[in-house]
Design an enzyme around this catalytic site. Structure first.
Site, PDB file in Angstrom:
ATOM      1  CG  ASP A 257      -2.228   0.838   0.855  1.00 37.99           C
ATOM      2  OD1 ASP A 257      -2.156   1.677  -0.073  1.00 37.99           O
ATOM      3  OD2 ASP A 257      -3.263   0.676   1.526  1.00 37.99           O
TER       4      ASP A 257
HETATM    5  C1  NOJ Z   1      -4.032   3.909   0.070  1.00 37.29           C
HETATM    6  C2  NOJ Z   1      -5.226   3.023   0.162  1.00 37.29           C
HETATM    7  O1  NOJ Z   1      -5.192   2.283   1.368  1.00 37.29           O
HETATM    8  C3  NOJ Z   1      -5.342   2.027  -1.000  1.00 37.29           C
HETATM    9  O2  NOJ Z   1      -6.603   1.416  -0.907  1.00 37.29           O
HETATM   10  C4  NOJ Z   1      -5.134   2.709  -2.311  1.00 37.29           C
HETATM   11  O3  NOJ Z   1      -5.251   1.763  -3.351  1.00 37.29           O
HETATM   12  C5  NOJ Z   1      -3.798   3.386  -2.313  1.00 37.29           C
HETATM   13  N1  NOJ Z   1      -3.757   4.382  -1.252  1.00 37.29           N
HETATM   14  C6  NOJ Z   1      -3.467   4.043  -3.649  1.00 37.29           C
HETATM   15  O4  NOJ Z   1      -4.196   5.194  -3.817  1.00 37.29           O
END
Ligand code: NOJ
Length: 711
Positions: A257
């Site tokens: 993430d």
């Molecule tokens: C953080 C989020 O937790 C995730 O769901 C997302 O895909 C990413 N950012 C990218 O934007």
């Protein structure tokens, strides 16, 4: 030697690490810290993938740098959060879950993939499969709700919808099952907090949706931000390498993430970027999203002996393999050029409206207040969500334009051209001003009915949007009380990303509709239900609490030694509130009324390989055509390990004309009655199993039969 072997043999260590490095473009902001100039990094092979960069021209421009100007010409992987639509925005996932309809879940993902790939995107960070039992957690809006079986159905449907039959097709979008795993169980519903669940709960509740995504061929999986009992998921080798790769055989790409590799230092398991990079890579995380730790730390980690070249190569190989499967080596520009814009927009709009109205849940309905009589002359449309078109898109809007969203005001006006509709916001969504309330009240004087549009703003759910108060924000309650005090018929449309605890409103309003955030066609969808053009069918994928003190709350609880019994002091309850939800899982009213009878299981003596035929009669006892939703639950009342009071095993729908009766049948394999045994292997224990069918998980509405299993 194949293409990937040749490339690997030719790559410098910097180029290898570049393939594992995903950076954020500046077109959208979805996390902290953005990189500036990405061009140099692409040319020198230091960047292998980008997120938040879309648009055919924009994508092709950066792709050209990678393919034509970098030494080895490896194409870039373009990722974006295409969560519930790309240009056409569909209902938020929690709202879509209310459909209990895998065919439509798949269709919206397909439509999103078609649009996103037109814009050059090759990878989405969806579906989000986090089972959520706690509406304080803002990300409940992004997922399938509280039930693991529903989440698994959604995993399969969405993966198929995004990816299509062939990942190399110009309109196929690689899926990322996220967030692995148990993110929904953050302590006290607080975003990014620690998670500690038992191995049993993990295996029974949180892992199955990811098995389903892997079985459906998901290209990627994203570990969650959280730590699980002290082991951050980004470094969780037992679950990533052990369960996901070895036990399940997942061969796709693991993408961290946003900034999560660096956050291993905040978690307190890595002293520096070198250790963080080594921990993540060793755990099997192939792509470092935006933290730059792989770039800063992996070469040094190699020197310190914390990782091996073989481990780096294995990750690079998986990334290159995904690029190959997406057809990027054969034609790096195939996405962003194959689909002419506009051709199918009307069709997608229709789909958004259909899914939108199916997502609406009629929570309460007194007498015959709805649908609005066609001769209605005057409506007062009150509340801060009535004309809030931007809010209708919800917390993830990808490339969806706010100006294309239909507000409830616009939808109702379009549906009732002869009716006078007066609108006043009364108050803002948040904020303390109350000076608009009296004008709003005055506007209701001549109206036949008031439609009150209340709720949260889109930004009040989603990432980093936990709340401790599940009531109406700002001064909306004051507005609602003033309107309810008029003695007029009041219908409430509640827009929110989570269940809101509003017992006073449910008690006093004549009807309340959960309208979530329904996307571009929100206003039309709401109008369709209010006018009766569409008879509501949405069902709650979560138990709706009465009070925040009841959460976490979910229907598939284990039986207590002293089960709740009204009025019994030493029973499982609260001194100040009953423990039951405001609305049970599966709840949702219709303008029709259905009666269930004659539940039968055949045969009643079964063996492990058998299939049970479960059937019942459904009767439409109302004068309105409608769709019934039937939930099949199982229970193992005596087992070696206590089993939940109910477990969902199937859902069916039946459309019935007034006075029509039909039979609904399930074929339930006996092996579906197995559970995770004492040694975490599936076991099927002989004995009696109960089968319950109802229109929700409310125990008082269930019909029951039983089968006896012998080995
Ligand atoms: C953080 C989020 O937790 C995730 O769901 C997302 O895909 C990413 N950012 C990218 O934007």
């Amino acid at each position: 030697m194949g293409r990937i072997d040749t490339l690997l043999a030719a790559m410098t260590i910097e180029e290898k690490i570049g393939q594992l490095n995903m950076v954020a473009s500046t077109l959208a902001v979805t996390g902290p810290g953005q990189l500036g100039d990405i061009h140099e990094g692409i040319r020198t092979g230091r960047i292998g993938s980008l997120l938040n960069h879309w648009g055919a021209d924009e994508v092709h421009a950066v792709q050209r740098l990678a393919v034509e100007e970098s030494r080895l010409g490896v194409p870039l992987l373009l990722g974006l959060d295409v969560i519930h639509g790309h240009r056409t925005i569909f209902p938020v996932p929690l709202a879509e879950a209310c459909l209990f309809a895998p065919d439509l879940w798949e269709k919206t993902a397909r439509a999103a993939a078609e649009e996103a790939t037109q814009d050059g995107v090759a990878l989405t960070f969806a579906p989000m499969l986090d089972v959520a039992r706690d509406p304080r957690w803002g990300r409940i809006v992004e997922g399938p709700g509280e039930d693991s079986w529903v989440a698994s159905q959604m995993a399969a449907a969405k993966t198929l919808g995004f990816q299509g039959q062939d990942l190399a097709a110009a309109d196929s979008l690689a899926a990322t099952a996220k967030h692995f795993c148990a993110y929904g169980a953050v302590t006290a519903g607080r975003e990014y907090a620690s998670v500690d669940v038992s191995e049993r709960t993990l295996r029974e509740i949180y892992l199955p949706p990811f098995s389903a995504a892997v079985a459906a061929g998901t290209a990627a999986v994203m570990p969650a931000f959280i730590d699980l009992a002290g082991v951050p998921m980004t470094a969780n080798a037992p679950l990533l390498q052990g369960w996901l790769r070895r036990e399940l055989g997942f061969e796709g790409v693991l993408i961290s993430d946003y900034n999560a590799v660096a956050e291993l230092m905040n978690h307190g398991v890595a002293a520096d970027a070198v250790e963080a990079a080594a921990l993540a890579l060793k755990a099997g995380v192939d792509i470092d999203m935006t933290s730059d730790c792989y770039v800063r730390g992996l070469t040094e980690a190699l020197k310190r002996g914390l990782v091996t070249m073989a481990e780096i190569d294995a990750s690079v190989r998986r990334v290159l393999d995904l690029k190959q499967r997406l057809g990027l080596f054969d034609d790096p520009y195939r996405r962003g050029s194959a689909w002419p814009h506009g051709a199918r927009d009307a069709e997608r709009g229709e789909l958004a409206r259909e899914v939108g109205r199916r997502a609406i849940v009629l929570l309460t309905h007194r007498a015959t207040i709805l649908p609005l009589p066609p001769e209605t002359q005057r409506i007062a449309l009150i509340g801060p969500l009535a004309a809030a078109s931007r809010e209708m898109l919800g917390p993830w809007a990808s490339a969806g334009r706010a100006q294309d969203a239909v507000s409830i005001l616009e939808g109702l006006k379009a549906a009732l051209p002869q009716c006078r509709i007066d609108h006043a916001a009364g108050v803002e969504i948040t904020g303390e001003k109350t000076d608009g309330i009296s004008a709003a009240v005055d506007l209701c004087a001549e109206a036949a009915i008031v439609v009150l549009c209340l709720g949260e703003s889109a930004a009040m759910s989603g990432e980093a949007a936990s709340r401790v108060d599940l009531g109406l924000p700002g001064r909306q309650r004051a507005l609602a009380e003033a309107i309810l005090g008029l003695g007029k018929p009041v219908v409430v449309a509640l827009s929110s990303g989570r269940p809101l605890t509003l017992p006073w409103l449910f008690e006093r309003a004549d009807a309340v509709l959960a309208t979530w955030f329904l996307g571009h066609e929100a206003g039309h969808a709401v109008a369709d239900v209010l006018t009766g053009k569409f008879n509501p069918t949405g069902r709650l994928p979560v138990s709706w609490p009465r009070h925040v003190g009841q959460v976490p709350i979910f229907y598939n609880e284990l039986p207590a030694g002293r089960p709740y019994a009204p009025g019994v002091h030493y029973s499982s309850t609260y001194l100040d509130l009953q423990p039951t939800p405001q609305f049970p899982f599966g709840h949702g009213l219709s303008y029709s009324r259905f009666a269930l009878s004659d539940l039968r299981c055949k045969p009643t003596q079964v063996h492990p390989e058998d299939t049970i035929e479960v059937s019942l009669a459904v009767y439409n006892e109302s004068p309105v055509l409608g769709e019934a939703t039937l939930f099949l639950f199982a229970r193992d009342p005596v087992a070696s390990i206590a089993r939940p009071l109910l477990e969902l095993k199937g859902v069916q729908k039946a459309v019935l004309a007034p006075g029509e009766r039909t039979e609904v049948t399930w074929r339930l394999p006996v092996k579906d009655l197995s559970f995770v045994g004492p040694n975490f292997e599936p076991v099927l224990e002989p004995g009696r199993f109960e089968i319950h069918v109802g229109q929700s998980a409310d125990p008082s509405g269930l019909l029951s039969c039983a089968v006896e299993l012998t080995k």
